[in-house]
Design an enzyme around this catalytic site. Structure first.
Site, short mmCIF file in Angstrom:
data_model
loop_
_atom_site.label_atom_id
_atom_site.label_comp_id
_atom_site.label_asym_id
_atom_site.label_seq_id
_atom_site.Cartn_x
_atom_site.Cartn_y
_atom_site.Cartn_z
N HIS A 224 -30.01 -0.15 -33.48
CA HIS A 224 -30.39 -0.95 -32.29
C HIS A 224 -30.43 -2.43 -32.72
O HIS A 224 -29.46 -2.95 -33.24
CB HIS A 224 -31.72 -0.40 -31.77
CG HIS A 224 -32.18 -0.92 -30.44
ND1 HIS A 224 -31.36 -1.57 -29.55
CD2 HIS A 224 -33.41 -0.88 -29.83
CE1 HIS A 224 -32.05 -1.90 -28.46
NE2 HIS A 224 -33.30 -1.50 -28.62
N HIS A 263 -21.19 0.90 -28.60
CA HIS A 263 -22.34 0.78 -27.72
C HIS A 263 -22.49 2.05 -26.90
O HIS A 263 -21.48 2.66 -26.52
CB HIS A 263 -22.18 -0.42 -26.78
CG HIS A 263 -23.48 -0.84 -26.19
ND1 HIS A 263 -23.99 -0.27 -25.05
CD2 HIS A 263 -24.39 -1.74 -26.61
CE1 HIS A 263 -25.16 -0.80 -24.79
NE2 HIS A 263 -25.44 -1.70 -25.72
N ASP A 320 -24.74 -7.69 -31.22
CA ASP A 320 -25.22 -7.98 -32.57
C ASP A 320 -24.13 -8.51 -33.49
O ASP A 320 -24.43 -9.05 -34.55
CB ASP A 320 -25.83 -6.71 -33.20
CG ASP A 320 -27.21 -6.42 -32.64
OD1 ASP A 320 -27.92 -7.39 -32.31
OD2 ASP A 320 -27.58 -5.25 -32.52
N1 ACO Z 1 -18.50 2.36 -36.50
C1 ACO Z 1 -17.79 3.47 -36.73
N2 ACO Z 1 -17.87 4.57 -35.97
C2 ACO Z 1 -18.72 4.54 -34.94
C3 ACO Z 1 -19.50 3.40 -34.64
C4 ACO Z 1 -19.36 2.29 -35.47
N3 ACO Z 1 -20.06 1.18 -35.27
N4 ACO Z 1 -20.24 3.65 -33.55
C5 ACO Z 1 -19.96 4.90 -33.17
N5 ACO Z 1 -19.05 5.44 -34.01
C6 ACO Z 1 -18.45 6.77 -33.93
C7 ACO Z 1 -19.44 7.82 -34.41
O1 ACO Z 1 -19.34 8.05 -35.80
C8 ACO Z 1 -19.02 9.02 -33.60
O2 ACO Z 1 -17.87 9.57 -34.19
P1 ACO Z 1 -17.59 11.17 -34.12
O3 ACO Z 1 -17.49 11.49 -32.66
O4 ACO Z 1 -16.31 11.33 -34.87
O5 ACO Z 1 -18.78 11.82 -34.78
C9 ACO Z 1 -18.58 8.40 -32.27
O6 ACO Z 1 -18.19 7.06 -32.56
C10 ACO Z 1 -19.68 8.40 -31.24
O7 ACO Z 1 -20.88 7.93 -31.86
P2 ACO Z 1 -22.29 7.98 -31.13
O8 ACO Z 1 -23.34 7.51 -32.05
O9 ACO Z 1 -22.47 9.30 -30.49
O10 ACO Z 1 -21.93 6.95 -30.00
P3 ACO Z 1 -22.81 6.06 -29.14
O11 ACO Z 1 -21.86 5.36 -28.28
O12 ACO Z 1 -23.87 6.83 -28.49
O13 ACO Z 1 -23.48 5.07 -30.22
C11 ACO Z 1 -24.33 3.15 -31.22
C12 ACO Z 1 -23.90 3.82 -29.92
C13 ACO Z 1 -25.55 3.92 -31.77
C14 ACO Z 1 -24.71 1.72 -30.92
C15 ACO Z 1 -23.18 3.23 -32.24
O14 ACO Z 1 -22.01 2.67 -31.70
C16 ACO Z 1 -23.52 2.56 -33.56
O15 ACO Z 1 -24.15 3.19 -34.41
N6 ACO Z 1 -23.10 1.27 -33.76
C17 ACO Z 1 -23.42 0.56 -34.97
C18 ACO Z 1 -24.83 -0.02 -34.92
C19 ACO Z 1 -24.93 -1.15 -33.92
O16 ACO Z 1 -24.12 -2.06 -33.89
N7 ACO Z 1 -25.99 -1.11 -33.12
C20 ACO Z 1 -26.28 -2.16 -32.13
C21 ACO Z 1 -25.98 -1.68 -30.75
S1 ACO Z 1 -26.33 -2.95 -29.56
C22 ACO Z 1 -28.00 -2.97 -29.50
O17 ACO Z 1 -28.67 -1.98 -29.63
C23 ACO Z 1 -28.65 -4.25 -29.31
#
Ligand code: ACO
Length: 399
Positions: A224, A263, A320
């Site tokens: 987050h 996201h 971010d």
């Molecule tokens: N890099 C690489 N792979 C990713 C990323 C990423 N940043 N984000 C998601 N994925 C992949 C996951 O590994 C997953 O792959 P799989 O289906 O092969 O297992 C798939 O995409 C879906 O991932 P989820 O976590 O289920 O997707 P969601 O869209 O719910 O996740 C999240 C959102 C938690 C923000 C995620 O994109 C993430 O971890 N990003 C990196 C951390 C980040 O930047 N957080 C800030 C978000 S903005 C905020 O909160 C202010």
């Protein structure tokens, strides 16, 4: 018929849990709206305090309302000396988000209206939090550097005053305006994890500060608000654009996430990231440090290409990603980037807490209380037989 809705292990993605009039995201189109107003418009034309007032009141303030709101914020910026004295007793290497979370109950204890649960009193508490959180963050930066916290300057804008209390020097007006825009961009974002935490806590009728303390804790996580600090650390480790493509591939091969990408709601570029991308370019050129923007763009390009190759077409930069280089250029150390996020998000948290407390019953649950499926030991209706300690077989020793 079984009425249970099965949303287990989905992180409640796509499940509406309440009505809200505060903000709206169109994740496909990359649109973010606060109280009906497009984020791009607010970033260009509004100030943080006007936006905070909009979020709390539901409409853009009149000149008179904005003046009284601003005056209230100015009065509340000076936090009680005992809070700074208490913070000074804590280890100087403590995480800034832990300090902020610990300071929220101290602000609650200092609030003379803490047990007044009227709507009006909650709006006044929100004003005190909007004023107090930046003062706590700036004070901790001074205290941990063994410097005295600085008094606020009522002649400065919200962002300029934060930079003054944080750095101890009057900020360049253009940089202060850029921070004002960052504060507008981060002020609210529907039912994100920290906002939901705030709402869940106050649904028990706990006070606003209890909800905010939970919100700070949720924001600190690296998935987050904690992602901005991780993005900056990544940029600092990378150093050169030549390293980027190999590093991105290696990260993804190892199953690691690229911080600042992806996201839960946006399936296209986050509209806030577009504004911050341009800001990081402009600020970098102004300050003679264009390398941070160039490095960020190199990571963005490499990550987009590599993710695309792996079929992850919807993972784009989020808020971010470019806020990291922007905050770095403003002199904010990585461990203060998430607290700075909270300096802004406090406005949205408070608006949501008030909505949660005072919305009509049909617009929200009375108390968040989901179900779980028990998958642990079960020895029938009577439960497992309790054995006295000395009769229990010794458990395998832990590794
Ligand atoms: N890099 C690489 N792979 C990713 C990323 C990423 N940043 N984000 C998601 N994925 C992949 C996951 O590994 C997953 O792959 P799989 O289906 O092969 O297992 C798939 O995409 C879906 O991932 P989820 O976590 O289920 O997707 P969601 O869209 O719910 O996740 C999240 C959102 C938690 C923000 C995620 O994109 C993430 O971890 N990003 C990196 C951390 C980040 O930047 N957080 C800030 C978000 S903005 C905020 O909160 C202010």
């Amino acid at each position: 018929m079984d009425q249970t809705v099965r949303v287990k292990n989905t992180g409640l993605r796509g499940v509406p849990v309440a009505d809200t009039k505060i903000s709206f995201i169109d994740g496909e189109q990359g649109i973010l709206i606060y109280r009906g107003y497009r984020i791009e418009d607010l970033a260009e034309k509004s100030t943080f305090l006007e936006t905070a007032c909009l979020l709390l009141d539901g409409e853009l303030p009149s000149e008179e309302r904005l003046k009284s709101f601003t005056d209230e914020v100015l009065r509340a910026r000076e936090i009680p000396a005992q809070i700074c004295e208490s913070l000074a007793l804590l280890p100087k290497d403590a995480a800034a988000m832990d300090i902020l979370q610990a300071a929220v109950p101290l602000l609650a204890i200092a609030d003379h209206e803490i047990s007044d649960e009227t709507r009006e009193a909650n709006v006044r508490k929100a004003v005190r939090l909007i004023a107090g959180i930046p003062s706590v963050v700036a004070a901790w930066n001074r205290i941990r550097n063994r410097l005295d916290p600085l008094p606020p300057d009522p002649g400065l804008s919200h962002a300029a005053n934060f930079l003054w209390q944080f750095h101890g020097t009057r900020p360049d007006p253009e940089i202060a305006r850029d921070l004002e825009v960052c504060l507008v961009l981060h002020a609210d974002h529907t039912f994100n994890a920290s906002t939901f935490a705030c709402r869940e806590v106050v649904s028990t009728r706990a006070h606003m500060y209890a909800g905010v303390a939970a919100g700070v804790g949720a924001l600190s996580g690296s998935l987050h608000g904690g992602a901005n600090a991780r993005v900056m650390k990544m940029l600092m480790e990378l150093q050169s654009e030549e390293d980027v493509a190999g590093w991105v591939k290696d990260q993804l091969d190892k199953g690691q996430r690229i911080m600042g990408f992806g996201h839960a709601v946006y399936k296209t570029t986050d509209p806030r990231a577009k504004i911050l991308r341009e800001m990081s370019l402009r600020l970098g050129e102004k300050l003679g440090q264009p390398q941070w923007h160039r490095l960020s763009v190199a990571v963005e390009d490499a990550a987009l290409a590599e993710l695309d190759r792996r079929g992850k077409h919807t993972l784009k930069p989020n808020v971010d990603f470019y806020s990291a280089s922007v905050y770095h250029l403003m002199g904010i150390p990585p461990d203060f980037m998430t607290p700075l996020f909270a300096v802004s998000r406090i406005a949205g948290w408070c608006a949501h807490i008030i909505e949660e407390k005072f919305a009509e019953a049909q617009e929200k649950p009375a108390l968040y209380r989901p179900e779980s499926d028990y998958v642990g030991n079960y020895c029938g209706k009577m439960g497992c037989v309790y054995q006295p300690l000395r009769e229990r077989r010794s458990a395998p020793s832990s590794p």
